[in-house]
Design a protein around this motif. Structure first.
Motif, PDB file in Angstrom:
ATOM      1  N   ILE A  38       0.834  -1.203   0.000  1.00 34.40           N
ATOM      2  CA  ILE A  38       0.000   0.000   0.000  1.00 34.40           C
ATOM      3  C   ILE A  38       0.872   1.257   0.000  1.00 34.40           C
ATOM      4  CG2 ILE A  38      -1.598   1.355   1.428  1.00 34.40           C
ATOM      5  CD1 ILE A  38      -2.862  -1.348   2.255  1.00 34.40           C
ATOM      6  N   LEU A  39       1.933   1.250   0.807  1.00 37.54           N
ATOM      7  CA  LEU A  39       2.820   2.414   0.853  1.00 37.54           C
ATOM      8  C   LEU A  39       3.545   2.609  -0.479  1.00 37.54           C
ATOM      9  CD1 LEU A  39       4.268   2.038   4.445  1.00 37.54           C
ATOM     10  CD2 LEU A  39       2.669   3.760   3.632  1.00 37.54           C
ATOM     11  N   ASN A  40       3.959   1.519  -1.120  1.00 37.73           N
ATOM     12  CA  ASN A  40       4.587   1.641  -2.439  1.00 37.73           C
ATOM     13  C   ASN A  40       3.609   2.226  -3.456  1.00 37.73           C
ATOM     14  OD1 ASN A  40       7.048   0.625  -1.597  1.00 37.73           O
ATOM     15  ND2 ASN A  40       6.561  -1.465  -2.190  1.00 37.73           N
ATOM     16  N   THR A  41       2.351   1.832  -3.362  1.00 41.92           N
ATOM     17  CA  THR A  41       1.332   2.373  -4.266  1.00 41.92           C
ATOM     18  C   THR A  41       1.126   3.866  -4.024  1.00 41.92           C
ATOM     19  OG1 THR A  41       0.230   0.222  -4.304  1.00 41.92           O
ATOM     20  CG2 THR A  41      -1.052   2.119  -5.034  1.00 41.92           C
ATOM     21  N   ILE A  42       1.085   4.272  -2.756  1.00 41.63           N
ATOM     22  CA  ILE A  42       0.926   5.690  -2.429  1.00 41.63           C
ATOM     23  C   ILE A  42       2.097   6.500  -2.974  1.00 41.63           C
ATOM     24  CG2 ILE A  42       0.944   7.338  -0.501  1.00 41.63           C
ATOM     25  CD1 ILE A  42      -0.750   5.296   1.058  1.00 41.63           C
ATOM     26  N   ILE A  43       3.313   5.998  -2.799  1.00 40.94           N
ATOM     27  CA  ILE A  43       4.490   6.699  -3.299  1.00 40.94           C
ATOM     28  C   ILE A  43       4.423   6.807  -4.818  1.00 40.94           C
ATOM     29  CG2 ILE A  43       6.999   6.533  -3.593  1.00 40.94           C
ATOM     30  CD1 ILE A  43       7.100   5.306  -0.779  1.00 40.94           C
ATOM     31  N   ILE A  85       5.974  19.996  -3.274  1.00 37.39           N
ATOM     32  CA  ILE A  85       6.035  19.991  -1.807  1.00 37.39           C
ATOM     33  C   ILE A  85       5.115  18.917  -1.244  1.00 37.39           C
ATOM     34  CG2 ILE A  85       5.456  21.345   0.257  1.00 37.39           C
ATOM     35  CD1 ILE A  85       6.419  23.821  -1.346  1.00 37.39           C
ATOM     36  N   PHE A  86       3.902  18.843  -1.772  1.00 40.76           N
ATOM     37  CA  PHE A  86       2.968  17.812  -1.316  1.00 40.76           C
ATOM     38  C   PHE A  86       3.536  16.414  -1.565  1.00 40.76           C
ATOM     39  CE2 PHE A  86      -0.502  14.855  -2.326  1.00 40.76           C
ATOM     40  CZ  PHE A  86      -1.161  14.856  -1.109  1.00 40.76           C
ATOM     41  N   THR A  87       4.107  16.196  -2.741  1.00 44.98           N
ATOM     42  CA  THR A  87       4.682  14.896  -3.069  1.00 44.98           C
ATOM     43  C   THR A  87       5.840  14.569  -2.134  1.00 44.98           C
ATOM     44  OG1 THR A  87       4.032  15.125  -5.373  1.00 44.98           O
ATOM     45  CG2 THR A  87       5.777  13.552  -4.899  1.00 44.98           C
ATOM     46  N   ALA A  88       6.695  15.534  -1.876  1.00 46.13           N
ATOM     47  CA  ALA A  88       7.831  15.296  -0.987  1.00 46.13           C
ATOM     48  C   ALA A  88       7.366  14.921   0.419  1.00 46.13           C
ATOM     49  CB  ALA A  88       8.723  16.534  -0.942  1.00 46.13           C
ATOM     50  N   VAL A  89       6.359  15.622   0.919  1.00 49.66           N
ATOM     51  CA  VAL A  89       5.850  15.317   2.258  1.00 49.66           C
ATOM     52  C   VAL A  89       5.268  13.907   2.302  1.00 49.66           C
ATOM     53  CG1 VAL A  89       4.050  15.927   3.931  1.00 49.66           C
ATOM     54  CG2 VAL A  89       5.470  17.710   2.931  1.00 49.66           C
ATOM     55  N   MET A  90       4.477  13.550   1.307  1.00 50.64           N
ATOM     56  CA  MET A  90       3.856  12.218   1.288  1.00 50.64           C
ATOM     57  C   MET A  90       4.909  11.118   1.169  1.00 50.64           C
ATOM     58  SD  MET A  90       0.690  12.576   1.807  1.00 50.64           S
ATOM     59  CE  MET A  90       0.013  11.010   1.335  1.00 50.64           C
ATOM     60  N   VAL A  91       5.902  11.315   0.329  1.00 53.00           N
ATOM     61  CA  VAL A  91       6.942  10.298   0.151  1.00 53.00           C
ATOM     62  C   VAL A  91       7.765  10.154   1.430  1.00 53.00           C
ATOM     63  CG1 VAL A  91       9.068   9.772  -1.111  1.00 53.00           C
ATOM     64  CG2 VAL A  91       7.034  10.473  -2.353  1.00 53.00           C
ATOM     65  N   VAL A  92       8.102  11.259   2.069  1.00 49.85           N
ATOM     66  CA  VAL A  92       8.869  11.185   3.316  1.00 49.85           C
ATOM     67  C   VAL A  92       8.063  10.469   4.397  1.00 49.85           C
ATOM     68  CG1 VAL A  92       9.797  12.594   5.210  1.00 49.85           C
ATOM     69  CG2 VAL A  92      10.371  13.135   2.853  1.00 49.85           C
ATOM     70  N   LEU A  93       6.776  10.777   4.526  1.00 55.73           N
ATOM     71  CA  LEU A  93       5.943  10.079   5.513  1.00 55.73           C
ATOM     72  C   LEU A  93       5.863   8.582   5.226  1.00 55.73           C
ATOM     73  CD1 LEU A  93       2.956  12.541   6.049  1.00 55.73           C
ATOM     74  CD2 LEU A  93       4.750  11.946   7.667  1.00 55.73           C
ATOM     75  N   ALA A  94       5.683   8.234   3.959  1.00 56.19           N
ATOM     76  CA  ALA A  94       5.613   6.818   3.602  1.00 56.19           C
ATOM     77  C   ALA A  94       6.932   6.114   3.880  1.00 56.19           C
ATOM     78  CB  ALA A  94       5.222   6.669   2.131  1.00 56.19           C
TER      79      ALA A  94
END
Length: 108
Positions: A38-43, A85-94
């Motif tokens: 799921i995390l790989n899919t989100i990234i 910025i949104f993408t960076a935040v989501m990838v870092v959280l994942a």
């Protein structure tokens, strides 16, 4: 109440056998794999949306540069920065969650 109905004792009714440790470990591995997928899919989705939006805005700017100068006070690439910025935040959280899972997995 009919006489042939038997009511279980409270200790029997609430007693649960604990699962075999091997079964519990296999279940944890399956859950880790599901969460990792799921995390790989989100990234992948976040990066894909960022790249797609960036390509669209860039191609639209190349076709209609005067429109961007006339209608926006911000630079033409400001929406790309917001998506970045949104993408960076989501990838870092994942990645943080994936690291926590890997750490937990290594402890077991």
């Amino acid at each position: 109440m009919p006489e042939d109905v038997q009511i279980p004792e409270p200790s029997e009714f609430h007693r649960r056998d604990s699962p075999d440790p091997q079964e519990r470990n296999d279940s944890n591995k399956k859950n880790f794999i599901k969460v990792n997928r799921i995390l790989n899919t989100i990234i992948g989705c976040c990066v894909g949306v960022f790249v797609g939006h960036g390509l669209y805005v860039f191609s639209d700017y190349r076709k209609h540069p005067d429109l961007y100068y006339a209608m926006q006070s911000a630079p033409w690439y400001s929406s790309i920065l917001t998506y970045g910025i949104f993408t960076a935040v989501m990838v870092v959280l994942a990645l943080i969650i994936k690291g926590m899972i890997a750490y937990k997995k290594s402890k077991n």
